[in-house]
Scaffold this active site. Structure first.
Site, mmCIF file in Angstrom:
data_model
loop_
_atom_site.group_PDB
_atom_site.id
_atom_site.type_symbol
_atom_site.label_atom_id
_atom_site.label_comp_id
_atom_site.label_asym_id
_atom_site.label_seq_id
_atom_site.Cartn_x
_atom_site.Cartn_y
_atom_site.Cartn_z
ATOM 1 N N CYS A 85 -3.272 13.827 -21.277
ATOM 2 C CA CYS A 85 -2.847 12.842 -22.136
ATOM 3 C C CYS A 85 -2.209 11.344 -21.274
ATOM 4 O O CYS A 85 -2.562 10.756 -22.687
ATOM 5 C CB CYS A 85 -1.544 13.451 -23.415
ATOM 6 S SG CYS A 85 0.067 14.138 -22.285
ATOM 7 N N GLN A 125 0.586 -0.805 -0.109
ATOM 8 C CA GLN A 125 0.600 0.283 0.191
ATOM 9 C C GLN A 125 0.391 1.797 0.087
ATOM 10 O O GLN A 125 0.631 2.148 -0.189
ATOM 11 C CB GLN A 125 -1.201 0.024 1.631
ATOM 12 C CG GLN A 125 -1.924 -1.469 1.138
ATOM 13 C CD GLN A 125 -2.465 -1.394 2.889
ATOM 14 O OE1 GLN A 125 -3.308 -0.980 2.966
ATOM 15 N NE2 GLN A 125 -2.052 -2.214 3.435
ATOM 16 N N ASN A 126 1.965 1.470 0.611
ATOM 17 C CA ASN A 126 2.792 2.741 0.149
ATOM 18 C C ASN A 126 3.424 2.638 -1.122
ATOM 19 O O ASN A 126 3.207 2.231 -2.220
ATOM 20 C CB ASN A 126 5.042 1.844 0.850
ATOM 21 C CG ASN A 126 4.433 1.589 2.091
ATOM 22 O OD1 ASN A 126 3.320 1.678 2.688
ATOM 23 N ND2 ASN A 126 5.017 0.428 2.923
ATOM 24 N N ASN A 142 2.106 -6.359 13.285
ATOM 25 C CA ASN A 142 2.030 -4.748 13.470
ATOM 26 C C ASN A 142 1.037 -4.555 14.086
ATOM 27 O O ASN A 142 1.585 -5.391 15.344
ATOM 28 C CB ASN A 142 0.189 -4.416 12.819
ATOM 29 C CG ASN A 142 0.781 -3.057 12.560
ATOM 30 O OD1 ASN A 142 1.062 -2.445 11.510
ATOM 31 N ND2 ASN A 142 -0.794 -2.410 13.003
ATOM 32 N N HIS A 177 -1.243 1.459 -4.055
ATOM 33 C CA HIS A 177 -1.503 3.008 -4.818
ATOM 34 C C HIS A 177 -0.436 3.331 -5.269
ATOM 35 O O HIS A 177 -0.373 5.351 -5.113
ATOM 36 C CB HIS A 177 -1.253 3.159 -3.016
ATOM 37 C CG HIS A 177 -2.445 2.962 -2.020
ATOM 38 N ND1 HIS A 177 -2.687 2.798 -0.911
ATOM 39 C CD2 HIS A 177 -3.838 2.890 -2.776
ATOM 40 C CE1 HIS A 177 -3.763 1.687 -0.320
ATOM 41 N NE2 HIS A 177 -4.830 2.339 -1.807
ATOM 42 N N CYS A 207 8.617 -5.431 12.136
ATOM 43 C CA CYS A 207 8.975 -5.991 10.838
ATOM 44 C C CYS A 207 10.324 -6.265 11.049
ATOM 45 O O CYS A 207 10.465 -7.222 10.533
ATOM 46 C CB CYS A 207 8.160 -5.350 9.971
ATOM 47 S SG CYS A 207 6.298 -5.192 10.161
#
Length: 394
Positions: free
Chosen positions: A248, A219-220, A362, A237, A380
């Protein structure tokens, strides 16, 4: 269209004098064209050239929305040289390489206890039983690289300030909002783009090489997984290292745009007040008002970073692609994310519907805690290197 192109005026709600901003700035010229992430399934000659320069062994098959086709960096070379040995020896090599090359930056990491041996054993069992692991990462995996997140208790952006990230609709409709965004991004870019992957990024890269990790979704927008060398991955993202035209679709490197910002604003200087995620810094309206923003060199349109701003949605094609990768997987690991944003949360719901085991790594509560198979409250970069992964590619 050259640097003398007209710019649209910008209204500022302040009493100080601010010269008018010309329409979106002078157009860029002589910039490299990169294919949009929305249509990278087939390579053009530039993609192949970039690929050949950055990889030392034959490429894996390119997939839409993966990072296998080209690197958005001019200063970060990636290699895919094979690890020198097999079996347990290779396993040990991969883990020691990841751990030895980085040291954590804990300025934006919430306080937590060291990994509990029981938790380490539980995660080891989870990973060992996974044959095709689907991993989703969030801002919490990059905080150890010195990049703040939004929601961490005490150290996240929302805890440190009342500032909020720019909304998609605001960026689209307001020239002054775009001027403010790009001025702040211009100041923060040198530091933000210099951040390097930490131990957790390198461990996940090694799991991919060892055949354990089937697909990685981040998601980073910081490109640290790409810098680490991950290839079987999707940037859900987008990525701040790419910029595209809203009119364009022409795409350029963010590093190239920085040079044009400098050429367009040779005497403009600003001192940043604080740092925020996604390469943003805090500037006053007085600092921003003289900053000039370039337009697309092809059509004079609005330039936007190739990221999904708050209030915008991820493309249907990319969502479908990630669902396909999840369907091929047998388990899901969430690392460094509270999963508060639905664009990522939807895949956890899909994993639950498929009855896949889900593990969460987390610091702090997450949106998945009530249905996850395993929840670990550790860094992590501290816990992942402790997990032993066998080579399944031989």
């Amino acid at each position: 269209m050259g640097f003398g192109a007209l710019l649209e005026p910008v209204k500022h709600n302040s009493d100080f004098h601010c010269p008018p901003l010309r329409s979106e700035g002078p157009a860029l010229s002589s910039l490299p064209q990169l294919p949009s992430e929305r249509s990278r399934a087939s390579k053009d000659p530039l993609q192949q050239e970039l690929h050949d320069k950055r990889f030392s062994s034959p490429p894996v098959p390119a997939l839409p929305f993966s990072r296998t086709d080209y690197s958005p960096f001019s200063s970060c070379e990636r290699t895919r040289s094979a690890l020198p040995c097999r079996g347990p020896a290779r396993q040990h090599y991969a883990r020691s390489q990841s751990v030895s090359r980085t040291s954590p930056n804990l300025a934006f990491v919430p306080a937590c206890l060291p990994p509990d041996p029981v938790e380490v054993e539980e995660l080891q069992h989870f990973v060992s039983n996974s044959k095709r692991l689907f991993v989703m990462t969030g801002a919490g995996i990059s905080t150890e690289s010195g990049i703040p997140d939004y929601r961490s208790e005490g150290v996240g952006l929302y805890a440190r300030t009342d500032r909020r990230p720019i909304q998609h609709a605001e960026f689209i409709r307001s020239a002054s909002a775009r001027q403010r965004y790009w001025a702040r991004n211009f100041v923060g870019w040198p530091q933000f783009s210099s951040h390097q992957p930490n131990t957790a990024h390198l461990v996940l890269r090694d799991w991919e090489k060892l055949g354990k990790l089937h697909w990685l979704v981040t998601q980073n927008v910081d490109a640290l997984h790409t810098k680490a060398g991950s290839q079987r991955m999707t940037e859900l993202h987008g990525c701040t290292h790419r910029v595209f035209c809203l009119a364009c679709g022409d795409q350029i490197l963010r590093s190239e745009l920085q040079e044009h910002f400098e050429a367009l604003n040779p005497t403009w200087k600003a001192e940043a007040f604080g740092v925020a995620p996604d390469g943003d810094v805090f500037l006053t309206d007085e600092q921003v008002c003289n900053f000039q923003v370039p337009a697309c060199s092809k059509c004079g349109g609005i330039l936007k970073p190739d990221v999904t701003f708050f209030g915008d949605t991820v493309s249907r094609e990319k969502v479908s692609f990630v669902h396909e990768r999840l369907a091929e997987s047998d388990s899901m690991l969430v690392a460094g994310s509270s999963m508060q944003v639905y664009s990522g949360y939807r895949f956890a719901l899909a994993a639950r519907e498929k009855q896949l085991p889900i593990a969460i790594l987390n610091i702090g509560p997450t949106r998945l805690d009530h249905f996850a198979s395993l929840k670990l409250n550790s860094r992590c970069g501290e816990l992942l290197p402790l997990i032993v992964v066998d080579d399944t590619t031989s």
